[in-house]
Design an enzyme around this catalytic site. Structure first.
Site, PDB file in Angstrom:
ATOM      1  N   GLU A 120      -7.830  -5.380  -0.292  1.00  0.00           N
ATOM      2  CA  GLU A 120      -8.373  -6.178  -1.384  1.00  0.00           C
ATOM      3  C   GLU A 120      -8.351  -7.680  -1.121  1.00  0.00           C
ATOM      4  OE1 GLU A 120      -9.979  -4.303  -2.952  1.00  0.00           O
ATOM      5  OE2 GLU A 120      -8.991  -3.133  -4.499  1.00  0.00           O
ATOM      6  N   HIS A 134       0.844  -1.199   0.000  1.00  0.00           N
ATOM      7  CA  HIS A 134       0.000   0.000   0.000  1.00  0.00           C
ATOM      8  C   HIS A 134       0.871   1.238   0.000  1.00  0.00           C
ATOM      9  CE1 HIS A 134      -3.196   2.821   1.086  1.00  0.00           C
ATOM     10  NE2 HIS A 134      -4.000   1.900   0.609  1.00  0.00           N
TER      11      HIS A 134
HETATM   12  N1  ACO Z   1       3.948  -7.613  -4.627  1.00  0.00           N
HETATM   13  C1  ACO Z   1       5.274  -7.586  -4.906  1.00  0.00           C
HETATM   14  N2  ACO Z   1       6.033  -6.495  -4.814  1.00  0.00           N
HETATM   15  C2  ACO Z   1       5.444  -5.363  -4.424  1.00  0.00           C
HETATM   16  C3  ACO Z   1       4.066  -5.310  -4.105  1.00  0.00           C
HETATM   17  C4  ACO Z   1       3.318  -6.497  -4.221  1.00  0.00           C
HETATM   18  N3  ACO Z   1       2.019  -6.527  -3.948  1.00  0.00           N
HETATM   19  N4  ACO Z   1       3.744  -4.055  -3.763  1.00  0.00           N
HETATM   20  C5  ACO Z   1       4.864  -3.334  -3.864  1.00  0.00           C
HETATM   21  N5  ACO Z   1       5.888  -4.120  -4.254  1.00  0.00           N
HETATM   22  C6  ACO Z   1       7.279  -3.728  -4.469  1.00  0.00           C
HETATM   23  C7  ACO Z   1       7.425  -2.971  -5.785  1.00  0.00           C
HETATM   24  O1  ACO Z   1       7.712  -3.835  -6.851  1.00  0.00           O
HETATM   25  C8  ACO Z   1       8.568  -2.032  -5.480  1.00  0.00           C
HETATM   26  O2  ACO Z   1       9.770  -2.728  -5.597  1.00  0.00           O
HETATM   27  P1  ACO Z   1      11.075  -2.002  -6.220  1.00  0.00           P
HETATM   28  O3  ACO Z   1      11.357  -0.859  -5.291  1.00  0.00           O
HETATM   29  O4  ACO Z   1      12.125  -3.074  -6.200  1.00  0.00           O
HETATM   30  O5  ACO Z   1      10.686  -1.557  -7.584  1.00  0.00           O
HETATM   31  C9  ACO Z   1       8.390  -1.718  -3.988  1.00  0.00           C
HETATM   32  O6  ACO Z   1       7.639  -2.798  -3.439  1.00  0.00           O
HETATM   33  C10 ACO Z   1       7.633  -0.438  -3.761  1.00  0.00           C
HETATM   34  O7  ACO Z   1       6.468  -0.480  -4.549  1.00  0.00           O
HETATM   35  P2  ACO Z   1       5.775   0.829  -5.143  1.00  0.00           P
HETATM   36  O8  ACO Z   1       5.076   0.441  -6.400  1.00  0.00           O
HETATM   37  O9  ACO Z   1       6.736   1.962  -5.198  1.00  0.00           O
HETATM   38  O10 ACO Z   1       4.760   1.153  -4.036  1.00  0.00           O
HETATM   39  P3  ACO Z   1       3.481   2.013  -4.243  1.00  0.00           P
HETATM   40  O11 ACO Z   1       3.245   2.668  -2.950  1.00  0.00           O
HETATM   41  O12 ACO Z   1       3.557   2.879  -5.415  1.00  0.00           O
HETATM   42  O13 ACO Z   1       2.400   0.864  -4.586  1.00  0.00           O
HETATM   43  C11 ACO Z   1       0.539  -0.541  -4.611  1.00  0.00           C
HETATM   44  C12 ACO Z   1       1.291   0.570  -3.851  1.00  0.00           C
HETATM   45  C13 ACO Z   1       0.232  -0.045  -6.018  1.00  0.00           C
HETATM   46  C14 ACO Z   1      -0.754  -0.850  -3.908  1.00  0.00           C
HETATM   47  C15 ACO Z   1       1.447  -1.807  -4.682  1.00  0.00           C
HETATM   48  O14 ACO Z   1       1.742  -2.235  -3.381  1.00  0.00           O
HETATM   49  C16 ACO Z   1       0.816  -2.929  -5.512  1.00  0.00           C
HETATM   50  O15 ACO Z   1       0.955  -2.937  -6.727  1.00  0.00           O
HETATM   51  N6  ACO Z   1       0.085  -3.893  -4.855  1.00  0.00           N
HETATM   52  C17 ACO Z   1      -0.534  -4.976  -5.581  1.00  0.00           C
HETATM   53  C18 ACO Z   1      -1.873  -4.521  -6.176  1.00  0.00           C
HETATM   54  C19 ACO Z   1      -2.925  -4.288  -5.102  1.00  0.00           C
HETATM   55  O16 ACO Z   1      -3.064  -5.044  -4.144  1.00  0.00           O
HETATM   56  N7  ACO Z   1      -3.695  -3.198  -5.315  1.00  0.00           N
HETATM   57  C20 ACO Z   1      -4.747  -2.782  -4.373  1.00  0.00           C
HETATM   58  C21 ACO Z   1      -4.245  -1.674  -3.491  1.00  0.00           C
HETATM   59  S1  ACO Z   1      -5.402  -1.233  -2.241  1.00  0.00           S
HETATM   60  C22 ACO Z   1      -6.450  -0.158  -3.010  1.00  0.00           C
HETATM   61  O17 ACO Z   1      -6.093   0.593  -3.864  1.00  0.00           O
HETATM   62  C23 ACO Z   1      -7.839  -0.149  -2.606  1.00  0.00           C
END
Ligand code: ACO
Length: 365
Positions: A307, A248
């Site tokens: 989610e 998140h």
């Molecule tokens: N699985 C694997 N790796 C992850 C995940 C995940 N679920 N979430 C983040 N990471 C990793 C990213 O790849 C990134 O790695 P890097 O630095 O080596 O590139 C690091 O953690 C940071 O991730 P960001 O994308 O910078 O974090 P951000 O805050 O932008 O993303 C998000 C948040 C989009 C929710 C992300 O955690 C994600 O894609 N989760 C999976 C999709 C999901 O569950 N979406 C629902 C969110 S809740 C909602 O919106 C209601």
């Protein structure tokens, strides 16, 4: 990175709001002064919407239930525009097309039609897509009870209605998430509430936001057994996939909505005696995912988000995964409308700046 540019606007404060407070460090969500776990399970959706709308409409009635029931009936007239081709599209796209037919406006009547729209359109899209006739709303029912009845064609139990209420209330507002920010940007141009809600819905449908719970079910089904969780998840990460339902932007600890929804799934399965094993299996997958994410990303706390248990709760209610984003929108529309009204009251157009990094000025051919 250019000086002053926060990637993805991370950490940037773009609004003051009285609507909800997301405390990412402590894993707390407060909606107009109430902890989300206290509201979910104890409040009907229409009362949560009233709580959000309070102060933003001069003519807000003391109880929204009757007006929202009437709005469901009014919106149902638009279902006539749902042809077979549209019903075959992804439900969120079909629902978005129907929503776009509603007139723009900034008043309470428009707000109620918008609040009713996803609740009426989603069941109709699902039914027509399956070759069945849509079911007209019953304005005397509560919003959640009517959604389930319009979807199935038969009345829902009290336990099911309470479970859907718990879900809709849990997701009704959540600070300046991507869809709410989109809605506020649109509202700031004075385009109207319908445009703001359409923008919110369009942002919500992406898999990094509200499009994640359907894929959570795909993931659970593909994993199949607890023993397969670790190898399956490792393979997915090795492919570069993200694990849906984890991570998140704001929460650095567990998303409090995950536990509110897990409690709702448990209450529902206790009442129905249905698929308790599914929750136990999901917990095993969750634990495996958390462990692997900790090992792979020791510097980035990644925990369970809303989610993951959304998927289990909506599945337990018999709703198809293809509809999960639409059901999310049924709840979040209340937040989009309240934020749009709050933005309008502030009056200032949202218009940030960009830093040009393209080629220097050159001669046109
Ligand atoms: N699985 C694997 N790796 C992850 C995940 C995940 N679920 N979430 C983040 N990471 C990793 C990213 O790849 C990134 O790695 P890097 O630095 O080596 O590139 C690091 O953690 C940071 O991730 P960001 O994308 O910078 O974090 P951000 O805050 O932008 O993303 C998000 C948040 C989009 C929710 C992300 O955690 C994600 O894609 N989760 C999976 C999709 C999901 O569950 N979406 C629902 C969110 S809740 C909602 O919106 C209601």
């Amino acid at each position: 990175m250019s000086q002053g540019l926060a990637q993805g606007l991370e950490g940037v404060i773009a609004a003051h709001t009285v609507l909800s407070d997301v405390d990412g460090a402590h894993g707390r969500l407060v909606i107009r002064g109430y902890a989300v776990e206290d509201l979910a399970g104890a409040t009907r959706f229409e009362d949560a919407a009233h709580l959000l709308f309070d102060g933003f409409f001069d003519d807000l009635p003391a109880d929204l239930a009757q007006a929202l029931g009437a709005a469901r009936v009014e919106v149902f007239a638009q279902v006539a525009a749902l042809d077979e081709a549209l019903a075959k599209r992804d439900p969120v796209e079909a629902m978005r097309a129907l929503l776009a037919r509603l007139p723009d406006g900034d008043d309470l009547a428009t707000a109620l039609l918008l609040l009713a729209a996803p609740a009426v359109f989603t069941p109709a899209v699902l039914r027509v897509g399956a070759g069945r006739a849509p079911v007209a709303p019953d304005p005397a029912l509560s919003h959640a009870a009517d959604i389930l009845r319009m979807t199935r064609g038969t009345p829902a139990s009290d336990a099911e209605t309470r479970a859907l209420d718990a879900y809709l209330v849990t997701v009704c507002d959540h600070g300046l998430n991507a869809s709410t920010f989109a809605a506020r940007v649109i509202a700031s141009t004075r385009a109207g509430l319908t445009s703001a809600v359409l923008g919110g819905l369009s942002a919500l449908k992406g898999p990094l936001h509200g499009g994640a719970p359907g894929p959570v079910i795909d993931m659970l089904d593909a994993i199949g057994t607890p023993d397969n969780a670790r190898p399956w998840l490792e393979k997915a990460l090795a492919r570069g996939d993200r694990l849906m339902g984890f991570g998140h932007r704001i929460y650095r600890v567990r998303d409090p909505r995950a536990d509110a929804l897990k409690a709702a799934v448990r209450r529902l399965s206790d009442a129905a005696g249905a698929r308790p094993g599914r929750v136990v299996f999901a917990e095993a997958v969750e634990q495996a995912a958390l462990q692997i994410l900790r090992e792979r990303k020791p510097d980035r706390p990644l925990d369970t988000n809303v989610e993951f248990y959304t998927a289990l709760l909506l599945e337990a209610l018999g709703l198809p995964p293809s509809s999960f984003t639409c059901v999310f929108a049924m709840g979040r529309t209340a937040g989009w409308i309240a934020h749009a009204r709050e933005q309008l009251a502030g009056g200032k157009l949202i218009r940030p700046q960009s830093v040009y990094v393209g080629p220097g000025v050159r001669q046109a051919a």
